[in-house]
Design a protein around this motif. Structure first.
Motif, PDB file in Angstrom:
ATOM      1  N   ASP A  95       0.816  -1.221   0.000  1.00 54.05           N
ATOM      2  CA  ASP A  95       0.000   0.000   0.000  1.00 54.05           C
ATOM      3  C   ASP A  95       0.850   1.272   0.000  1.00 54.05           C
ATOM      4  O   ASP A  95       0.371   2.337  -0.368  1.00 54.05           O
ATOM      5  N   TYR A  96       2.083   1.153   0.442  1.00 52.31           N
ATOM      6  CA  TYR A  96       2.982   2.307   0.521  1.00 52.31           C
ATOM      7  C   TYR A  96       4.009   2.315  -0.616  1.00 52.31           C
ATOM      8  O   TYR A  96       4.905   3.150  -0.652  1.00 52.31           O
ATOM      9  N   ASP A  97       3.880   1.359  -1.521  1.00 55.76           N
ATOM     10  CA  ASP A  97       4.758   1.237  -2.685  1.00 55.76           C
ATOM     11  C   ASP A  97       6.227   1.057  -2.303  1.00 55.76           C
ATOM     12  O   ASP A  97       7.120   1.627  -2.927  1.00 55.76           O
ATOM     13  N   ILE A  98       6.454   0.269  -1.244  1.00 54.43           N
ATOM     14  CA  ILE A  98       7.822  -0.086  -0.889  1.00 54.43           C
ATOM     15  C   ILE A  98       7.899  -1.573  -0.566  1.00 54.43           C
ATOM     16  O   ILE A  98       6.899  -2.198  -0.202  1.00 54.43           O
ATOM     17  N   THR A  99       9.088  -2.119  -0.698  1.00 55.05           N
ATOM     18  CA  THR A  99       9.337  -3.524  -0.391  1.00 55.05           C
ATOM     19  C   THR A  99       9.825  -3.642   1.056  1.00 55.05           C
ATOM     20  O   THR A  99      10.248  -2.646   1.658  1.00 55.05           O
ATOM     21  N   PRO A 100       9.804  -4.849   1.620  1.00 55.92           N
ATOM     22  CA  PRO A 100      10.353  -5.027   2.969  1.00 55.92           C
ATOM     23  C   PRO A 100      11.823  -4.584   3.065  1.00 55.92           C
ATOM     24  O   PRO A 100      12.235  -4.019   4.081  1.00 55.92           O
ATOM     25  N   GLU A 101      12.588  -4.812   2.014  1.00 53.30           N
ATOM     26  CA  GLU A 101      14.003  -4.415   2.026  1.00 53.30           C
ATOM     27  C   GLU A 101      14.135  -2.889   2.040  1.00 53.30           C
ATOM     28  O   GLU A 101      14.981  -2.338   2.751  1.00 53.30           O
ATOM     29  N   GLN A 102      13.293  -2.208   1.257  1.00 52.44           N
ATOM     30  CA  GLN A 102      13.307  -0.747   1.259  1.00 52.44           C
ATOM     31  C   GLN A 102      12.855  -0.213   2.621  1.00 52.44           C
ATOM     32  O   GLN A 102      13.414   0.760   3.134  1.00 52.44           O
ATOM     33  N   PHE A 103      11.850  -0.851   3.207  1.00 57.59           N
ATOM     34  CA  PHE A 103      11.374  -0.488   4.535  1.00 57.59           C
ATOM     35  C   PHE A 103      12.504  -0.609   5.547  1.00 57.59           C
ATOM     36  O   PHE A 103      12.691   0.262   6.399  1.00 57.59           O
ATOM     37  N   ASN A 104      13.275  -1.669   5.440  1.00 58.64           N
ATOM     38  CA  ASN A 104      14.399  -1.891   6.341  1.00 58.64           C
ATOM     39  C   ASN A 104      15.422  -0.745   6.227  1.00 58.64           C
ATOM     40  O   ASN A 104      15.895  -0.232   7.243  1.00 58.64           O
ATOM     41  N   ILE A 134      24.703   1.243   6.247  1.00 54.82           N
ATOM     42  CA  ILE A 134      23.346   0.732   6.007  1.00 54.82           C
ATOM     43  C   ILE A 134      23.406  -0.764   5.720  1.00 54.82           C
ATOM     44  O   ILE A 134      22.662  -1.553   6.316  1.00 54.82           O
ATOM     45  N   ALA A 135      24.290  -1.158   4.824  1.00 50.99           N
ATOM     46  CA  ALA A 135      24.417  -2.570   4.442  1.00 50.99           C
ATOM     47  C   ALA A 135      24.731  -3.443   5.653  1.00 50.99           C
ATOM     48  O   ALA A 135      24.208  -4.555   5.794  1.00 50.99           O
ATOM     49  N   ILE A 161      18.751  -6.427   7.672  1.00 45.71           N
ATOM     50  CA  ILE A 161      18.317  -7.758   8.087  1.00 45.71           C
ATOM     51  C   ILE A 161      18.795  -8.793   7.071  1.00 45.71           C
ATOM     52  O   ILE A 161      19.372  -9.811   7.424  1.00 45.71           O
ATOM     53  N   ASP A 162      18.536  -8.538   5.794  1.00 49.14           N
ATOM     54  CA  ASP A 162      18.944  -9.449   4.720  1.00 49.14           C
ATOM     55  C   ASP A 162      20.280  -8.969   4.168  1.00 49.14           C
ATOM     56  O   ASP A 162      20.343  -7.996   3.426  1.00 49.14           O
ATOM     57  N   LYS A 163      21.336  -9.644   4.552  1.00 48.30           N
ATOM     58  CA  LYS A 163      22.692  -9.234   4.153  1.00 48.30           C
ATOM     59  C   LYS A 163      22.929  -9.423   2.654  1.00 48.30           C
ATOM     60  O   LYS A 163      23.899  -8.903   2.114  1.00 48.30           O
ATOM     61  N   ASN A 164      22.039 -10.152   1.969  1.00 45.13           N
ATOM     62  CA  ASN A 164      22.198 -10.371   0.529  1.00 45.13           C
ATOM     63  C   ASN A 164      21.516  -9.291  -0.306  1.00 45.13           C
ATOM     64  O   ASN A 164      21.605  -9.313  -1.526  1.00 45.13           O
ATOM     65  N   SER A 165      20.818  -8.363   0.354  1.00 46.60           N
ATOM     66  CA  SER A 165      20.141  -7.296  -0.385  1.00 46.60           C
ATOM     67  C   SER A 165      21.173  -6.368  -1.011  1.00 46.60           C
ATOM     68  O   SER A 165      22.234  -6.121  -0.442  1.00 46.60           O
ATOM     69  N   ASN A 166      20.835  -5.821  -2.150  1.00 49.26           N
ATOM     70  CA  ASN A 166      21.703  -4.879  -2.844  1.00 49.26           C
ATOM     71  C   ASN A 166      21.402  -3.478  -2.316  1.00 49.26           C
ATOM     72  O   ASN A 166      20.480  -2.808  -2.788  1.00 49.26           O
ATOM     73  N   ALA A 167      22.171  -3.045  -1.341  1.00 49.07           N
ATOM     74  CA  ALA A 167      21.917  -1.765  -0.677  1.00 49.07           C
ATOM     75  C   ALA A 167      22.006  -0.600  -1.659  1.00 49.07           C
ATOM     76  O   ALA A 167      21.218   0.351  -1.572  1.00 49.07           O
ATOM     77  N   THR A 168      22.930  -0.655  -2.601  1.00 47.54           N
ATOM     78  CA  THR A 168      23.080   0.422  -3.580  1.00 47.54           C
ATOM     79  C   THR A 168      21.791   0.598  -4.381  1.00 47.54           C
ATOM     80  O   THR A 168      21.294   1.715  -4.552  1.00 47.54           O
ATOM     81  N   ARG A 169      21.250  -0.497  -4.876  1.00 42.75           N
ATOM     82  CA  ARG A 169      20.015  -0.464  -5.663  1.00 42.75           C
ATOM     83  C   ARG A 169      18.837   0.015  -4.818  1.00 42.75           C
ATOM     84  O   ARG A 169      18.023   0.822  -5.257  1.00 42.75           O
ATOM     85  N   LEU A 170      18.747  -0.466  -3.579  1.00 43.90           N
ATOM     86  CA  LEU A 170      17.655  -0.074  -2.690  1.00 43.90           C
ATOM     87  C   LEU A 170      17.700   1.427  -2.393  1.00 43.90           C
ATOM     88  O   LEU A 170      16.668   2.108  -2.435  1.00 43.90           O
ATOM     89  N   VAL A 171      18.886   1.941  -2.115  1.00 34.58           N
ATOM     90  CA  VAL A 171      19.040   3.366  -1.828  1.00 34.58           C
ATOM     91  C   VAL A 171      18.641   4.196  -3.048  1.00 34.58           C
ATOM     92  O   VAL A 171      17.948   5.206  -2.928  1.00 34.58           O
ATOM     93  N   GLU A 172      19.038   3.759  -4.221  1.00 34.60           N
ATOM     94  CA  GLU A 172      18.698   4.508  -5.437  1.00 34.60           C
ATOM     95  C   GLU A 172      17.190   4.520  -5.676  1.00 34.60           C
ATOM     96  O   GLU A 172      16.609   5.544  -6.037  1.00 34.60           O
TER      97      GLU A 172
END
Length: 149
Positions: free
Chosen positions: A40-49, A67-68, A72-83
Motif C-alpha cells: 500500500d505504501y509502494d515499498i518492499t520489505p528491504e526498502q522499509f528496512n 546501512i548494508a 536484516i537481509d545481508k544479501n540485499s543490494n543496498a546500492t540499488r535499494l538506496v537509489e
C-alpha cells in the motif's frame, strides 16, 4: 496449523531438522505478511528496512556501508535499494563536506512521513503475531538469539 499439515510432510529426519524447516517456513510467512502490508505504501520489505535504519540514525547521515551492515537481509543490494528510495524522494544522497569521496545518505521528511503512516498500521500487523503470549514471545526471542549466538 502444524508444519506437517502446511507442508504435507509427515516426517522429518530429526527434531532439529524440523526446527530449521519451521524457522525457514515461518520466516517466509512473516516476510509475505510484511510485503503485503507494505504494498500500500509502494515499498518492499528491504526498502522499509533501509528507511528504518536511516530513521534510527536521523538526523545523523549514514554511509552505504553502514546501512548494508545493519540490514536484516545481508544479501540485499543496498546500492540499488538506496537509489530506488532516492527516486521516490524518501532519502537523499549528499557529498560529505569533510571527505569529498564519501556519500552521506539521509532520510527525507517524505521518508519519515511514510514510516509514520506505516507505524500507525503496526498494531494491525502485529495482531497476527498475538497468537502467542508476551512470555512466549520473550522465550522465542531468547531461543532465536541463542541459536544465532
Amino acid at each position: 496449523m502444524s508444519l506437517e499439515h502446511d507442508l504435507q510432510q509427515e516426517k522429518f529426519s530429526s527434531v532439529h531438522n524440523k526446527a530449521a524447516v519451521n524457522i525457514l517456513y515461518t520466516s517466509s510467512w512473516l516476510y509475505n505478511l510484511n510485503a503485503s502490508r507494505l504494498k500500500d505504501y509502494d515499498i518492499t520489505p528491504e526498502q522499509f528496512n533501509v528507511l528504518r535504519i536511516l530513521r534510527g540514525s536521523h538526523p545523523k547521515p549514514l554511509m552505504l556501508a553502514d546501512i548494508a551492515l545493519r540490514m536484516i537481509d545481508k544479501n540485499s543490494n543496498a546500492t540499488r535499494l538506496v537509489e530506488k528510495l532516492r527516486q521516490k524522494g524518501f532519502l537523499k544522497r549528499e557529498i560529505c563536506e569533510e571527505n569529498r569521496r564519501q556519500v552521506d545518505i539521509i532520510i527525507t521528511d517524505k521518508g519519515l512521513n511514510v514510516l509514520k503512516r506505516i507505524d500507525s498500521d503496526e498494531a494491525e500487523w502485529l495482531a497476527k503475531l498475538k497468537t502467542i503470549t508476551k512470555a512466549e514471545a520473550q522465550e522465542l526471542n531468547r531461543i532465536l538469539d541463542k541459536l544465532r549466538g
